[in-house]
Design a protein around this motif. Sequence first.
Motif, PDB file in Angstrom:
ATOM      1  N   SER A 176       0.827  -1.214   0.000  1.00 49.84           N
ATOM      2  CA  SER A 176       0.000   0.000   0.000  1.00 49.84           C
ATOM      3  C   SER A 176       0.860   1.261   0.000  1.00 49.84           C
ATOM      4  CB  SER A 176      -0.934   0.014   1.211  1.00 49.84           C
ATOM      5  OG  SER A 176      -0.214   0.199   2.414  1.00 49.84           O
ATOM      6  N   ARG A 177       2.189   1.103   0.149  1.00 47.82           N
ATOM      7  CA  ARG A 177       3.102   2.248   0.085  1.00 47.82           C
ATOM      8  C   ARG A 177       3.561   2.536  -1.347  1.00 47.82           C
ATOM      9  NH1 ARG A 177       1.189   1.168   5.012  1.00 47.82           N
ATOM     10  NH2 ARG A 177       2.149   2.439   6.629  1.00 47.82           N
ATOM     11  N   HIS A 178       3.137   1.716  -2.285  1.00 46.85           N
ATOM     12  CA  HIS A 178       3.536   1.936  -3.673  1.00 46.85           C
ATOM     13  C   HIS A 178       3.076   3.320  -4.119  1.00 46.85           C
ATOM     14  CE1 HIS A 178       3.571   1.591  -8.054  1.00 46.85           C
ATOM     15  NE2 HIS A 178       4.374   0.559  -7.926  1.00 46.85           N
ATOM     16  N   GLY A 179       3.989   4.070  -4.761  1.00 46.88           N
ATOM     17  CA  GLY A 179       3.704   5.459  -5.091  1.00 46.88           C
ATOM     18  C   GLY A 179       2.459   5.672  -5.918  1.00 46.88           C
ATOM     19  N   MET A 180       2.159   4.732  -6.817  1.00 42.40           N
ATOM     20  CA  MET A 180       0.979   4.896  -7.665  1.00 42.40           C
ATOM     21  C   MET A 180      -0.299   4.441  -6.984  1.00 42.40           C
ATOM     22  SD  MET A 180       0.213   3.247 -11.439  1.00 42.40           S
ATOM     23  CE  MET A 180       1.778   3.816 -12.121  1.00 42.40           C
ATOM     24  N   MET A 181      -0.153   3.670  -5.892  1.00 44.45           N
ATOM     25  CA  MET A 181      -1.329   3.032  -5.303  1.00 44.45           C
ATOM     26  C   MET A 181      -1.747   3.599  -3.948  1.00 44.45           C
ATOM     27  SD  MET A 181      -1.643   1.039  -7.822  1.00 44.45           S
ATOM     28  CE  MET A 181      -3.132   0.275  -7.233  1.00 44.45           C
ATOM     29  N   THR A 182      -0.874   4.328  -3.297  1.00 43.50           N
ATOM     30  CA  THR A 182      -1.157   4.763  -1.933  1.00 43.50           C
ATOM     31  C   THR A 182      -2.478   5.533  -1.835  1.00 43.50           C
ATOM     32  OG1 THR A 182      -0.281   6.030  -0.048  1.00 43.50           O
ATOM     33  CG2 THR A 182       0.236   6.863  -2.221  1.00 43.50           C
ATOM     34  N   PRO A 183      -3.348   5.167  -0.896  1.00 45.14           N
ATOM     35  CA  PRO A 183      -4.693   5.756  -0.842  1.00 45.14           C
ATOM     36  C   PRO A 183      -4.712   7.270  -0.719  1.00 45.14           C
ATOM     37  CG  PRO A 183      -4.626   3.770   0.480  1.00 45.14           C
ATOM     38  CD  PRO A 183      -3.209   4.042   0.061  1.00 45.14           C
ATOM     39  N   ASN A 184      -3.884   7.851   0.139  1.00 45.55           N
ATOM     40  CA  ASN A 184      -3.962   9.301   0.360  1.00 45.55           C
ATOM     41  C   ASN A 184      -3.698  10.088  -0.918  1.00 45.55           C
ATOM     42  OD1 ASN A 184      -4.590   9.000   3.052  1.00 45.55           O
ATOM     43  ND2 ASN A 184      -2.485   9.205   3.764  1.00 45.55           N
ATOM     44  N   THR A 185      -2.671   9.698  -1.656  1.00 45.90           N
ATOM     45  CA  THR A 185      -2.359  10.394  -2.902  1.00 45.90           C
ATOM     46  C   THR A 185      -3.506  10.282  -3.894  1.00 45.90           C
ATOM     47  OG1 THR A 185       0.020  10.053  -2.639  1.00 45.90           O
ATOM     48  CG2 THR A 185      -0.776  10.471  -4.866  1.00 45.90           C
ATOM     49  N   ASN A 186      -4.063   9.094  -4.026  1.00 45.64           N
ATOM     50  CA  ASN A 186      -5.112   8.875  -5.015  1.00 45.64           C
ATOM     51  C   ASN A 186      -6.440   9.514  -4.611  1.00 45.64           C
ATOM     52  OD1 ASN A 186      -3.616   7.483  -6.963  1.00 45.64           O
ATOM     53  ND2 ASN A 186      -3.738   5.600  -5.800  1.00 45.64           N
ATOM     54  N   LEU A 187      -6.728   9.547  -3.327  1.00 47.32           N
ATOM     55  CA  LEU A 187      -7.950  10.222  -2.883  1.00 47.32           C
ATOM     56  C   LEU A 187      -7.824  11.734  -3.045  1.00 47.32           C
ATOM     57  CD1 LEU A 187      -8.795   8.026   0.219  1.00 47.32           C
ATOM     58  CD2 LEU A 187     -10.135   8.230  -1.877  1.00 47.32           C
ATOM     59  N   GLU A 188      -6.626  12.262  -2.824  1.00 44.90           N
ATOM     60  CA  GLU A 188      -6.405  13.691  -3.071  1.00 44.90           C
ATOM     61  C   GLU A 188      -6.638  14.007  -4.547  1.00 44.90           C
ATOM     62  OE1 GLU A 188      -2.779  16.966  -3.280  1.00 44.90           O
ATOM     63  OE2 GLU A 188      -2.414  15.000  -2.389  1.00 44.90           O
ATOM     64  N   LEU A 189      -6.094  13.159  -5.418  1.00 46.10           N
ATOM     65  CA  LEU A 189      -6.261  13.337  -6.854  1.00 46.10           C
ATOM     66  C   LEU A 189      -7.744  13.333  -7.234  1.00 46.10           C
ATOM     67  CD1 LEU A 189      -4.957  13.385  -9.706  1.00 46.10           C
ATOM     68  CD2 LEU A 189      -4.921  10.883  -9.609  1.00 46.10           C
ATOM     69  N   HIS A 190      -8.484  12.381  -6.694  1.00 47.11           N
ATOM     70  CA  HIS A 190      -9.912  12.277  -6.998  1.00 47.11           C
ATOM     71  C   HIS A 190     -10.669  13.472  -6.428  1.00 47.11           C
ATOM     72  CE1 HIS A 190     -13.629   9.397  -7.160  1.00 47.11           C
ATOM     73  NE2 HIS A 190     -13.585  10.214  -8.185  1.00 47.11           N
ATOM     74  N   GLY A 191     -10.281  13.897  -5.231  1.00 42.63           N
ATOM     75  CA  GLY A 191     -10.933  15.045  -4.614  1.00 42.63           C
ATOM     76  C   GLY A 191     -10.769  16.312  -5.431  1.00 42.63           C
ATOM     77  N   ARG A 192      -9.590  16.501  -6.006  1.00 40.43           N
ATOM     78  CA  ARG A 192      -9.375  17.669  -6.862  1.00 40.43           C
ATOM     79  C   ARG A 192     -10.356  17.665  -8.028  1.00 40.43           C
ATOM     80  NH1 ARG A 192      -4.847  20.687  -6.236  1.00 40.43           N
ATOM     81  NH2 ARG A 192      -5.030  21.394  -8.415  1.00 40.43           N
ATOM     82  N   LEU A 193     -10.517  16.505  -8.651  1.00 34.34           N
ATOM     83  CA  LEU A 193     -11.440  16.411  -9.786  1.00 34.34           C
ATOM     84  C   LEU A 193     -12.880  16.703  -9.350  1.00 34.34           C
ATOM     85  CD1 LEU A 193     -11.694  15.464 -12.854  1.00 34.34           C
ATOM     86  CD2 LEU A 193     -12.461  13.305 -11.868  1.00 34.34           C
ATOM     87  N   LEU A 194     -13.276  16.106  -8.223  1.00 32.57           N
ATOM     88  CA  LEU A 194     -14.651  16.283  -7.742  1.00 32.57           C
ATOM     89  C   LEU A 194     -14.950  17.738  -7.386  1.00 32.57           C
ATOM     90  CD1 LEU A 194     -14.925  13.094  -5.497  1.00 32.57           C
ATOM     91  CD2 LEU A 194     -16.003  13.464  -7.726  1.00 32.57           C
ATOM     92  N   LEU A 195     -13.904  18.477  -7.026  1.00 34.89           N
ATOM     93  CA  LEU A 195     -14.082  19.889  -6.666  1.00 34.89           C
ATOM     94  C   LEU A 195     -13.841  20.829  -7.838  1.00 34.89           C
ATOM     95  CD1 LEU A 195     -12.401  19.782  -3.147  1.00 34.89           C
ATOM     96  CD2 LEU A 195     -14.839  20.035  -3.645  1.00 34.89           C
ATOM     97  N   GLY A 196     -13.717  20.265  -9.029  1.00 38.26           N
ATOM     98  CA  GLY A 196     -13.588  21.093 -10.220  1.00 38.26           C
ATOM     99  C   GLY A 196     -12.198  21.623 -10.470  1.00 38.26           C
ATOM    100  N   LEU A 197     -11.180  21.036  -9.820  1.00 40.97           N
ATOM    101  CA  LEU A 197      -9.801  21.488  -9.998  1.00 40.97           C
ATOM    102  C   LEU A 197      -9.073  20.580 -10.987  1.00 40.97           C
ATOM    103  CD1 LEU A 197      -8.924  22.124  -6.236  1.00 40.97           C
ATOM    104  CD2 LEU A 197      -9.601  23.820  -7.951  1.00 40.97           C
ATOM    105  N   ASP A 198      -7.981  21.090 -11.508  1.00 33.78           N
ATOM    106  CA  ASP A 198      -7.141  20.293 -12.397  1.00 33.78           C
ATOM    107  C   ASP A 198      -6.493  19.170 -11.579  1.00 33.78           C
ATOM    108  OD1 ASP A 198      -4.227  19.809 -13.595  1.00 33.78           O
ATOM    109  OD2 ASP A 198      -5.551  20.480 -15.212  1.00 33.78           O
ATOM    110  N   PRO A 199      -6.376  17.958 -12.143  1.00 34.45           N
ATOM    111  CA  PRO A 199      -5.758  16.855 -11.386  1.00 34.45           C
ATOM    112  C   PRO A 199      -4.336  17.141 -10.943  1.00 34.45           C
ATOM    113  CG  PRO A 199      -6.919  16.009 -13.297  1.00 34.45           C
ATOM    114  CD  PRO A 199      -6.926  17.513 -13.423  1.00 34.45           C
ATOM    115  N   ASP A 200      -3.627  18.022 -11.655  1.00 36.03           N
ATOM    116  CA  ASP A 200      -2.283  18.459 -11.274  1.00 36.03           C
ATOM    117  C   ASP A 200      -1.276  17.308 -11.298  1.00 36.03           C
ATOM    118  OD1 ASP A 200      -0.461  20.443 -10.570  1.00 36.03           O
ATOM    119  OD2 ASP A 200      -0.623  19.979  -8.431  1.00 36.03           O
ATOM    120  N   THR A 201      -1.406  16.420 -12.291  1.00 36.90           N
ATOM    121  CA  THR A 201      -0.425  15.361 -12.492  1.00 36.90           C
ATOM    122  C   THR A 201      -0.475  14.909 -13.940  1.00 36.90           C
ATOM    123  OG1 THR A 201       0.343  13.160 -11.815  1.00 36.90           O
ATOM    124  CG2 THR A 201      -2.041  13.533 -11.816  1.00 36.90           C
ATOM    125  N   LEU A 202       0.681  14.493 -14.438  1.00 37.53           N
ATOM    126  CA  LEU A 202       0.739  13.945 -15.800  1.00 37.53           C
ATOM    127  C   LEU A 202       0.574  12.437 -15.810  1.00 37.53           C
ATOM    128  CD1 LEU A 202       3.821  15.992 -17.131  1.00 37.53           C
ATOM    129  CD2 LEU A 202       1.393  16.461 -17.521  1.00 37.53           C
TER     130      LEU A 202
END
Length: 392
Positions: free
Chosen positions: A364-390
Motif C-alpha cells: 500500500s506504500r507503492h507510489g501509484m497506489m497509496t490511498p492518500n495520494t489517489n484520494l487527493e487526486l480524486h478530490g481535486r477532480l470532484l471539486l472542479g480542480l485540475d488533477p495536477d499530475t501527468l
Amino acid sequence: MTGSETESTAVRDAVRTIVPRLRDNGTQAEEQRWIPDENIALLEKAGVFRVGVPKRFGGIEASLAEQFAIVTEISRGCASTGWVAAAWMEGAWVASLYPDEVQADIYASGAVRISGGLAPTAMFTEVEDGFLLNGSWGFNTGCRGADWNFVAGVRELPDGEMEPLYALVPMDKFEIADDWHVSAAAGTGSFTTSATDVHVPRQYVASAEELVTGTTGGRSNVGATGRNYGLITYVAALSIAVYVGAAQGAYDTFVERLPGKPIAYTNWTDAREHPLVQLKVAAAANAITAAQALAAGFVKRLQQRADAGEHPSVEDSVTVRGQGGFALRLLKDAVEDLHDVSSASSLVRSLPFQRFYRDLEGLSRHGMMTPNTNLELHGRLLLGLDPDTLFL
C-alpha cells in the motif's frame, strides 16, 4: 461465452487449484526474496503468461475483468506471487502498444513475462540506428524471471528539453543487483536493474506521450480492439486485484484457524463465540465485498470505453485512481480488523496470515497506489480542480 472468456475461466480455475501450494511456498519466497521456481512453473502451466498476449500471436487476450479475476486468485495464495504475475501481465499488455514488428518478436512464443521500471531514471542517447541506454531502475518487480524489461528514461532534445521515452529491452542486457531487503512483499524480487551502453533499436523505443495516449504508430491493433485501456490507468486498475486477493487470503486463513481456538487468559474456549470476534469478522467480510464492488465498477467502466474504441478520459483515469485508493483503504481496514482479534500465534512466520498482513501494508506504500495520494487526486477532480499530475 466467448473464446477468451472460456480460456480465461480455465486459467482462473487452474490457478484456484494451486492456491494452497502458493501459500505453502510463502515462507520460501520471503526467505529467498524471490518467488520459488515452482510458483513460476505452476503459473505457466495454468496459462497465466498467455493471458495478456494478443490472440493473433497465440495468446488469450483476456478482458480486464478476466485478468483481474486471475490476479485476485493468485494473490489469495501469495501476495508476492500475485504482484509479480500482475507486473508480468501488465508488461505483456504494454508490448501491444509497440509496432507490429516489435510485437511479433516479443510475442513469438505465445507467452511472455515482461518486467518494468516506470520511473524515468535513465538517459537515452540517440545514435544512427537507435539509442544507447544508460541508467538504473529500482523496484524492478519480477526482473529475475522476466524475458524483457520495460524501462523509462529521457533524451535531450535540440532545444534542451527532456523527452520521456520507454523502451522494451531483453532482460539479459541488464545487470541485476542483489539489493532487495525489505520487511514486506519480500518475495516480489523487486531488485534494481542497470544498463550500461545498451543498444536499443529505434522501433523498440516510444515516447511516453504516445504510450500513455495509445497513439504509437506502425501497429494494427489501434481503435476498437476492446483492449485499449490507457497505460497508467490499466496498471493502476489491475494492481488493485493483488490487494483484493491478499485481503481475501488473510480473511480465509484467519477464519480457517478459528474453530476451537481459545482466547488466552479468559474463559472463552472458542473464539468464534466472542461478540468482538464476530463483529470484526463481519466488518472485514463486508469491507472486502465493498472493495470488490468498487473495483468491478471501474473495471467495467474501462472495458466499456475500450469496447467502444475510446481512450479513457481524464475523469475515467482519476476515478480509477480515487476509487482504487478507497478500495485499498477498505482492504487494509479489513485485515487490520482481523489482526486486532488475532492471537500471538498468528505472528509465527510459517503462517500465511501474518504475511498477508505485512504484504498488504507494504504494497500500500507503492507510489501509484497509496490511498492518500489517489484520494487527493480524486478530490481535486470532484471539486472542479485540475488533477495536477501527468501520470494518468
